[in-house]
Design a protein around this motif. Structure first.
Motif, PDB file in Angstrom:
ATOM      1  N   TYR A 296       3.181   3.771  -6.126  1.00  0.00           N
ATOM      2  CA  TYR A 296       4.604   4.349  -5.506  1.00  0.00           C
ATOM      3  C   TYR A 296       5.249   5.098  -6.342  1.00  0.00           C
ATOM      4  O   TYR A 296       4.744   5.296  -7.708  1.00  0.00           O
ATOM      5  N   GLY A 297       5.721   5.839  -6.297  1.00  0.00           N
ATOM      6  CA  GLY A 297       7.106   6.358  -6.978  1.00  0.00           C
ATOM      7  C   GLY A 297       6.483   7.417  -7.273  1.00  0.00           C
ATOM      8  O   GLY A 297       5.452   8.203  -6.798  1.00  0.00           O
ATOM      9  N   THR A 298       7.229   8.262  -8.300  1.00  0.00           N
ATOM     10  CA  THR A 298       6.977   9.182  -9.732  1.00  0.00           C
ATOM     11  C   THR A 298       5.273   9.132 -10.260  1.00  0.00           C
ATOM     12  O   THR A 298       4.427  10.139  -9.998  1.00  0.00           O
ATOM     13  N   GLY A 299       5.131   7.868 -10.466  1.00  0.00           N
ATOM     14  CA  GLY A 299       3.829   7.253 -11.487  1.00  0.00           C
ATOM     15  C   GLY A 299       4.414   7.517 -13.096  1.00  0.00           C
ATOM     16  O   GLY A 299       2.620   7.807 -13.345  1.00  0.00           O
ATOM     17  N   TYR A 300       5.297   8.352 -13.379  1.00  0.00           N
ATOM     18  CA  TYR A 300       5.937   8.411 -14.612  1.00  0.00           C
ATOM     19  C   TYR A 300       4.916   6.948 -15.170  1.00  0.00           C
ATOM     20  O   TYR A 300       4.527   7.098 -16.594  1.00  0.00           O
ATOM     21  N   GLU A 301       5.217   6.138 -14.908  1.00  0.00           N
ATOM     22  CA  GLU A 301       5.043   5.265 -15.909  1.00  0.00           C
ATOM     23  C   GLU A 301       3.066   4.884 -16.313  1.00  0.00           C
ATOM     24  O   GLU A 301       2.699   4.533 -17.124  1.00  0.00           O
ATOM     25  N   THR A 310      -0.465   1.223 -23.955  1.00  0.00           N
ATOM     26  CA  THR A 310       0.018   0.581 -24.121  1.00  0.00           C
ATOM     27  C   THR A 310      -0.269  -0.589 -22.806  1.00  0.00           C
ATOM     28  O   THR A 310      -0.095  -1.853 -22.850  1.00  0.00           O
ATOM     29  N   GLU A 311      -0.696  -0.253 -21.228  1.00  0.00           N
ATOM     30  CA  GLU A 311      -0.612  -1.211 -20.710  1.00  0.00           C
ATOM     31  C   GLU A 311      -1.784  -0.863 -19.654  1.00  0.00           C
ATOM     32  O   GLU A 311      -2.457   0.550 -18.992  1.00  0.00           O
ATOM     33  N   PRO A 312      -2.408  -1.794 -19.318  1.00  0.00           N
ATOM     34  CA  PRO A 312      -3.668  -1.547 -18.095  1.00  0.00           C
ATOM     35  C   PRO A 312      -3.270  -1.131 -16.355  1.00  0.00           C
ATOM     36  O   PRO A 312      -2.072  -1.677 -16.164  1.00  0.00           O
ATOM     37  N   VAL A 313      -3.994  -0.319 -16.153  1.00  0.00           N
ATOM     38  CA  VAL A 313      -3.248   0.075 -15.025  1.00  0.00           C
ATOM     39  C   VAL A 313      -4.705   0.164 -13.823  1.00  0.00           C
ATOM     40  O   VAL A 313      -6.253   0.344 -14.404  1.00  0.00           O
ATOM     41  N   HIS A 314      -4.895  -0.041 -12.624  1.00  0.00           N
ATOM     42  CA  HIS A 314      -5.531  -0.924 -11.249  1.00  0.00           C
ATOM     43  C   HIS A 314      -6.484   0.593 -11.945  1.00  0.00           C
ATOM     44  O   HIS A 314      -6.254   2.089 -11.567  1.00  0.00           O
TER      45      HIS A 314
END
Length: 444
Positions: A296-301, A310-314
């Motif tokens: 969803y969204g812009t995908g910036y995060e 910094t964080e896991p992404v699918h």
């Protein structure tokens, strides 16, 4: 006495001309300040809309199956019936406005009404999870503000639209150099010495406004990613080719829908644009559910998390984000491509990094961003300048340049024309039936 009278008239005339000149310059400066303020406002609205959507999904992620289709349908209805010419990215409208000579038809593309609608409906799209960005809309809003500020100089309108669009990119990303390059490479496709000073001045004014309101920052934050010269540089070619193929495919799909699909499918979409938008929204919701909300969204995060680790992404983020962005783009809702494209590219670079265990993943994420953005826009210089400027990674400039050139050449095999100019050609043809789309220069 006659000589004195003539002298007084010449001095008075010169003073009035000088006063008019400074008045116009003051209006141009005010327009640049307004573009910076609008960019900050749109950034705040976009962040707030995405936060609200995440809050709703925190209750139940399945709400998206109803919210996204309804939101997409409502956004397209508003864009078509209340704010016409606000659909899509907004950059093709600015390019077309610079080509159209009829002032009425040109104004319809960059009016303040369109700018207001762009902001409202773009925010609505993000409120329902659309995979869109705010940067393209900022270009159209910036052009509209500069056109309004320069009404006393209609002969300079083309330059004002160029300056407003460039300032929109610069203020949206805090990347002044990228704004200048974007104006030359994409909006005008040439260097215009007559308007260069106006473009730079407007970008400075917009940048100062952004600095005053939100301070100095790097869009994705600074990164120390490096790619040591050696065998790992094979990844640059892989990213370039894969980014070009994916970006070219994306452009080809969007251009095909923009021109109208043949057969029954195209006829149905033309007759039922709101229902089609709802189906696109349903598809975006499916992409979001499959990735735990990451599509969803812009995908910036997600792009920032991949860049800095910094964080896991699918694991399925890249293809799901690609699909969500395609559906959002062809649906007709107002929204830009820059941020989602950077997110898709980041996911692509992360996938390539799995093949090169010893290579810094952040470096390949950067290269993936540039490759996919260059493949989508067919603007390689803009792609590597904007990514290097928003991450302050000057040490990566050479591999970024190589990836951008490879991606651009590869994308050309899939989609011969640049995305924005191909869509702008359709707008020009629709605005003036006697004007062929051939009149608008296409990127070979």
């Amino acid at each position: 006495m006659g000589r004195v009278r003539d002298l007084v008239q010449r001095v008075t005339g010169s003073s009035r001309a000088l006063a008019d000149q400074w008045l116009r310059r003051g209006l141009f400066l005010a327009g640049g300040l307004a573009v910076g303020g609008a960019a900050v406002l749109m950034a705040k609205l976009a962040d707030g809309a995405q936060a609200s959507f995440r809050a709703v999904l925190a209750v139940s992620p399945w709400i998206a199956l109803g919210l996204a289709p309804l939101g997409f349908a409502g956004a397209v209805w508003l864009a078509r019936n209340v704010f016409p010419n606000s659909q899509g990215s907004g950059i093709p409208q600015v390019i077309a406005a610079r080509e159209i000579e009829d002032p009425v038809r040109r104004h319809a593309l960059v009016s303040l009404r369109v700018a207001f609608g762009k902001i409202v409906v773009m925010t609505m799209g993000l409120l329902c999870g659309a995979s869109i960005g705010r940067e393209g809309p900022t270009v159209q809003v910036g052009a509209a503000l500069m056109a309004a500020a320069g009404r006393l100089s209609p002969e300079r309108l083309s330059g004002l639209l160029l300056a407003g669009g460039a300032a929109g990119v610069a203020a949206a990303f805090n990347t002044p150099l990228a704004g200048i390059v974007f104006a030359i490479e994409e909006l005008s496709r040439s260097f215009e010495s007559r308007t260069s000073g106006l473009v730079v001045t407007t970008i400075i004014a917009a940048g100062l406004t952004s600095l005053a309101l939100v301070g100095d920052y790097s869009y994705f934050g600074r990164t120390a990613a490096r790619l040591p010269f050696g065998a790992d540089w094979l990844a640059v070619a892989i990213c370039g080719v894969s980014g070009g193929l994916a970006g070219g495919l994306f452009s080809r799909i969007v251009i095909a829908f923009g021109r109208g699909l043949p057969g029954r499918a195209g006829a149905w979409i033309a007759r039922h644009p709101v229902a089609f938008a709802a189906l696109c929204g349903l598809g975006v919701a499916g992409c979001g559910l499959l990735t735990g909300g990451h599509a969803y969204g812009t995908g910036y995060e997600q792009a920032r998390a991949l860049l800095h680790g910094t964080e896991p992404v699918h694991e399925g983020f890249a293809p799901a984000k690609f699909a969500a962005t395609v559906l959002s783009s062809v649906s007709g809702i107002p929204g830009g491509l820059f941020a989602p494209s950077l997110a898709v590219g980041a996911g692509l670079g992360a996938e390539v990094a799995r093949l090169f265990a010893g290579t810094p993943p952040g470096a390949l994420v950067l290269i993936g961003m540039v490759a996919y953005l260059a493949g989508t826009l067919r603007a390689p210089i803009t792609a590597f300048v904007i990514v290097s400027e928003m991450t302050e990674t000057h040490a990566m400039m050479i591999p970024l340049m190589i990836a951008a050139l490879i991606a651009d050449a590869t994308a050309k095999l899939i989609c011969p024309h640049g995305l924005y100019h191909a869509l702008a050609a359709q707008i020009v043809a629709q605005a003036a039936p006697d004007t062929s789309a051939r009149d608008l220069p296409q990127r070979p």
